[in-house]
Design an enzyme around this catalytic site. Structure first.
Site, PDB file in Angstrom:
ATOM      1  N   GLU A   1       5.808  -6.279  -8.353  1.00 47.27           N
ATOM      2  CA  GLU A   1       4.912  -5.690  -7.325  1.00 47.27           C
ATOM      3  C   GLU A   1       3.454  -6.076  -7.568  1.00 47.27           C
ATOM      4  OE1 GLU A   1       5.224  -2.521  -5.051  1.00 47.27           O
ATOM      5  OE2 GLU A   1       7.392  -2.571  -5.019  1.00 47.27           O
TER       6      GLU A   1
ATOM      7  N   THR B   1       1.251  -8.461 -10.660  1.00 46.30           N
ATOM      8  CA  THR B   1       0.994  -8.257 -12.092  1.00 46.30           C
ATOM      9  C   THR B   1      -0.262  -7.403 -12.285  1.00 46.30           C
ATOM     10  OG1 THR B   1      -0.425 -10.196 -12.286  1.00 46.30           O
ATOM     11  CG2 THR B   1       1.953 -10.565 -12.598  1.00 46.30           C
TER      12      THR B   1
ATOM     13  N   ASP C   1       0.843  -1.211   0.000  1.00 49.44           N
ATOM     14  CA  ASP C   1       0.000   0.000   0.000  1.00 49.44           C
ATOM     15  C   ASP C   1       0.872   1.254   0.000  1.00 49.44           C
ATOM     16  OD1 ASP C   1      -2.169  -1.645   0.050  1.00 49.44           O
ATOM     17  OD2 ASP C   1      -2.617  -1.371   2.178  1.00 49.44           O
TER      18      ASP C   1
HETATM   19  C1  LIG Z   1      12.683  -7.913 -12.796  1.00 46.34           C
HETATM   20  C2  LIG Z   1      11.897  -8.461 -11.654  1.00 46.34           C
HETATM   21  C3  LIG Z   1      12.106  -7.948 -10.379  1.00 46.34           C
HETATM   22  C4  LIG Z   1      11.414  -8.484  -9.279  1.00 46.34           C
HETATM   23  N1  LIG Z   1      11.686  -8.052  -8.016  1.00 46.34           N
HETATM   24  C5  LIG Z   1      11.152  -8.704  -6.939  1.00 46.34           C
HETATM   25  C6  LIG Z   1      11.561  -8.412  -5.594  1.00 46.34           C
HETATM   26  O1  LIG Z   1      12.387  -7.527  -5.366  1.00 46.34           O
HETATM   27  N2  LIG Z   1      11.039  -9.150  -4.585  1.00 46.34           N
HETATM   28  C7  LIG Z   1      10.128 -10.133  -4.787  1.00 46.34           C
HETATM   29  O2  LIG Z   1       9.692 -10.753  -3.821  1.00 46.34           O
HETATM   30  N3  LIG Z   1       9.687 -10.425  -6.057  1.00 46.34           N
HETATM   31  C8  LIG Z   1      10.196  -9.739  -7.125  1.00 46.34           C
HETATM   32  N4  LIG Z   1       9.793 -10.056  -8.417  1.00 46.34           N
HETATM   33  C9  LIG Z   1       8.814 -11.101  -8.613  1.00 46.34           C
HETATM   34  C10 LIG Z   1       7.482 -10.586  -9.146  1.00 46.34           C
HETATM   35  O3  LIG Z   1       6.793  -9.900  -8.123  1.00 46.34           O
HETATM   36  C11 LIG Z   1       6.721 -11.782  -9.702  1.00 46.34           C
HETATM   37  O4  LIG Z   1       7.383 -12.169 -10.888  1.00 46.34           O
HETATM   38  C12 LIG Z   1       5.265 -11.463  -9.992  1.00 46.34           C
HETATM   39  O5  LIG Z   1       4.553 -11.272  -8.793  1.00 46.34           O
HETATM   40  C13 LIG Z   1       4.574 -12.574 -10.792  1.00 46.34           C
HETATM   41  O6  LIG Z   1       4.823 -13.833 -10.241  1.00 46.34           O
HETATM   42  P1  LIG Z   1       5.331 -15.047 -11.187  1.00 46.34           P
HETATM   43  O7  LIG Z   1       6.504 -14.525 -11.951  1.00 46.34           O
HETATM   44  O8  LIG Z   1       5.531 -16.215 -10.333  1.00 46.34           O
HETATM   45  O9  LIG Z   1       4.170 -15.268 -12.194  1.00 46.34           O
HETATM   46  P2  LIG Z   1       2.810 -16.204 -11.929  1.00 46.34           P
HETATM   47  O10 LIG Z   1       2.353 -15.905 -10.586  1.00 46.34           O
HETATM   48  O11 LIG Z   1       3.248 -17.596 -12.253  1.00 46.34           O
HETATM   49  O12 LIG Z   1       1.882 -15.637 -13.015  1.00 46.34           O
HETATM   50  C14 LIG Z   1       1.977 -15.972 -14.406  1.00 46.34           C
HETATM   51  C15 LIG Z   1       0.814 -15.294 -15.131  1.00 46.34           C
HETATM   52  O13 LIG Z   1      -0.445 -15.760 -14.605  1.00 46.34           O
HETATM   53  C16 LIG Z   1      -1.228 -14.656 -14.169  1.00 46.34           C
HETATM   54  N5  LIG Z   1      -1.973 -15.035 -12.961  1.00 46.34           N
HETATM   55  C17 LIG Z   1      -1.513 -15.707 -11.890  1.00 46.34           C
HETATM   56  N6  LIG Z   1      -2.476 -15.862 -10.974  1.00 46.34           N
HETATM   57  C18 LIG Z   1      -3.571 -15.234 -11.464  1.00 46.34           C
HETATM   58  C19 LIG Z   1      -4.912 -15.024 -10.979  1.00 46.34           C
HETATM   59  N7  LIG Z   1      -5.297 -15.449  -9.768  1.00 46.34           N
HETATM   60  N8  LIG Z   1      -5.768 -14.354 -11.760  1.00 46.34           N
HETATM   61  C20 LIG Z   1      -5.384 -13.883 -12.992  1.00 46.34           C
HETATM   62  N9  LIG Z   1      -4.144 -14.044 -13.490  1.00 46.34           N
HETATM   63  C21 LIG Z   1      -3.257 -14.703 -12.742  1.00 46.34           C
HETATM   64  C22 LIG Z   1      -0.215 -13.554 -13.870  1.00 46.34           C
HETATM   65  O14 LIG Z   1      -0.807 -12.255 -13.916  1.00 46.34           O
HETATM   66  C23 LIG Z   1       0.803 -13.776 -14.970  1.00 46.34           C
HETATM   67  O15 LIG Z   1       0.356 -13.158 -16.140  1.00 46.34           O
HETATM   68  C24 LIG Z   1      10.454  -9.496  -9.503  1.00 46.34           C
HETATM   69  C25 LIG Z   1      10.239  -9.978 -10.800  1.00 46.34           C
HETATM   70  C26 LIG Z   1      10.960  -9.501 -11.859  1.00 46.34           C
HETATM   71  C27 LIG Z   1      10.737 -10.098 -13.225  1.00 46.34           C
END
Ligand SMILES: Cc1cc2nc3c(=O)[nH]c(=O)nc-3n(C[C@H](O)[C@H](O)[C@H](O)COP(=O)(O)OP(=O)(O)OC[C@H]3O[C@@H](n4cnc5c(N)ncnc54)[C@H](O)[C@@H]3O)c2cc1C
Length: 382
Positions: free
Chosen positions: A363, A365, A240
């Site tokens: 942060e 998607t 938030d």
């Molecule tokens: C460059 C970069 C920096 C990052 N920095 C940090 C950090 O500092 N700390 C940290 O903790 N994380 C960090 N992240 C992680 C980031 O927060 C996650 O990649 C993000 O939350 C998505 O998770 P995932 O990659 O596992 O995708 P998934 O959760 O596997 O999602 C894949 C796809 O499915 C969709 N999806 C999943 N669930 C649902 C739902 N319930 N309804 C609709 N659509 C859905 C998603 O929107 C996405 O399009 C970073 C990621 C990147 C790429």
């Protein structure tokens, strides 16, 4: 009455951030994109200029700025380069849980040291099998005497290799689901921590993202944030505070892309006139301008709400989602306006298109922001 004017102080640090962005960030952006090196020198200068860790309360040596102030600074830096901007802002995400739930001693130690020296921190929640679905994390923390022993693997952690300390989310009681998660402040030099190789990302390439493994890492019990079982709540509450600032960075990127598009559209001529004189092109720019304005208003409102002590979860999600989608659309249209040149590394907008994409992913998607908004509408208003 609604007042959209900035205070004299806000105008002052907006200028400070803008000057810093133009003098230090913009000239270095292409180099750091090309090399993907971490921008140590710029981070140090930003820290010296007082442009980092701004929300650390005055009692712990910081400027005690509000979220809205952070948004104003974030937009300016990111209008020059969001790779460098993210490297600067990742501290803020790690610090937010401490602001939300830290004791006086925890704030003094973990926030105070960021003011004493140009240190960095990282927020460690995501894992190889759990990003959007935070409940799916597997990292555990087991209490043994006066310590917790942490085991697990984190993924995609921004600032992983440069951080002095980590905010870590782990299960202390797996059976209890989200109520069994706890949050810890972990010294980065603790034995048992291994930081992985740098991810070679599509955009924001100088920002440092890596996996981290925790193998029997001992953490003193005093480094538990809040109480056992409050970790998920703390990790989400931090968003938030941080989402308005991340959304402001997306507004900055969109603004930078629009400025490039306006300049190019005035100079490039086809069919005997500047391309800006073709309605199809000028309407793309008109849409950019209106969406950027709308995104900034959402950002400022979501920041203002939390600065007033009001709940802003829905508005922070709206701001993050709208600003991220706007940044992606504006950067894509900027490439379109540049035509073939837009596709070339010789021109600045292809970088902006690559940099913009991550705003729709980290942060939370853009899909998850919509899940939050819908949940707020249907569950809270029921
Ligand atoms: C460059 C970069 C920096 C990052 N920095 C940090 C950090 O500092 N700390 C940290 O903790 N994380 C960090 N992240 C992680 C980031 O927060 C996650 O990649 C993000 O939350 C998505 O998770 P995932 O990659 O596992 O995708 P998934 O959760 O596997 O999602 C894949 C796809 O499915 C969709 N999806 C999943 N669930 C649902 C739902 N319930 N309804 C609709 N659509 C859905 C998603 O929107 C996405 O399009 C970073 C990621 C990147 C790429």
């Amino acid at each position: 009455m609604v007042d959209f004017s900035l205070s004299e102080d806000q105008k002052e640090f907006q200028k400070l951030a803008r000057d810093f962005a133009q003098k230090e960030v913009a000239p270095a952006a292409a180099h750091y994109d090309e090399t993907a090196e971490y921008p140590h020198d710029i981070i140090k200068k930003a820290w010296e200029a007082g442009l980092m860790n701004n929300h650390v309360p005055e009692e712990f040596g910081g400027n005690g700025l509000h979220t809205l102030d952070g948004c104003i600074i974030g937009e300016e830096i990111s209008a020059a380069c969001t790779g460098i901007g993210t490297a600067m802002e990742a501290n803020m995400l790690a610090e937010c849980p401490v602001l939300v739930a830290g004791t006086h001693d925890q704030k003094k130690d973990f926030l105070g040291r960021m003011i004493d020296a140009p240190l960095l921190a990282a927020y460690c929640v995501t894992e190889p099998d759990a990003g959007s679905d935070v409940q799916g994390i597997r990292t555990t923390a087991k209490k043994v005497g006066d310590e917790y022993i942490i085991n697990g693997s984190k993924m995609w952690i921004t600032n992983a290799s440069v951080a002095n300390w980590f905010f870590v989310l782990a299960y202390t009681d797996k059976e209890a689901g989200v109520r069994g998660m706890s949050a810890f402040l972990v010294e980065a030099n603790s034995p048992g921590i291994t930081v992985g190789k740098k991810e070679m990302n599509m955009g924001q390439r100088c920002s440092d993202t890596r996996g981290i493994t925790f193998e029997n890492v001992k953490v003193p019990a005093k480094n538990l944030l809040g109480a056992e079982g409050q970790g998920f709540k703390i990790a989400m509450a931090a968003f938030d505070l941080s989402r308005p600032i991340v959304a402001a960075a997306a507004v900055g990127l969109a603004r930078g892309a629009m400025e490039q598009a306006i300049q190019y559209a005035g100079a490039r001529r086809t069919f005997g006139k500047p391309i800006a004189a073709h309605q199809a092109v000028s309407f793309m720019i008109a849409d950019m301008a209106k969406d950027i304005e709308a995104a900034r208003l959402l950002v400022w409102h979501s920041a203002w709400l939390i600065d007033q002590g009001q709940r802003n979860t829905k508005h922070a999600a709206m701001a993050k989602c709208f600003a991220a989608d706007t940044a992606m659309r504006v950067a894509t249209d900027a490439v379109q306006i540049f035509g073939g040149n837009g596709y070339s590394k010789e021109y600045p907008v292809e970088k902006l298109m690559r940099d913009a994409k991550i705003f729709q992913i980290y942060e939370g998607t853009s899909q998850i922001q919509r899940v939050i908004i819908a949940k707020e509408i249907f569950d809270r208003n029921r």
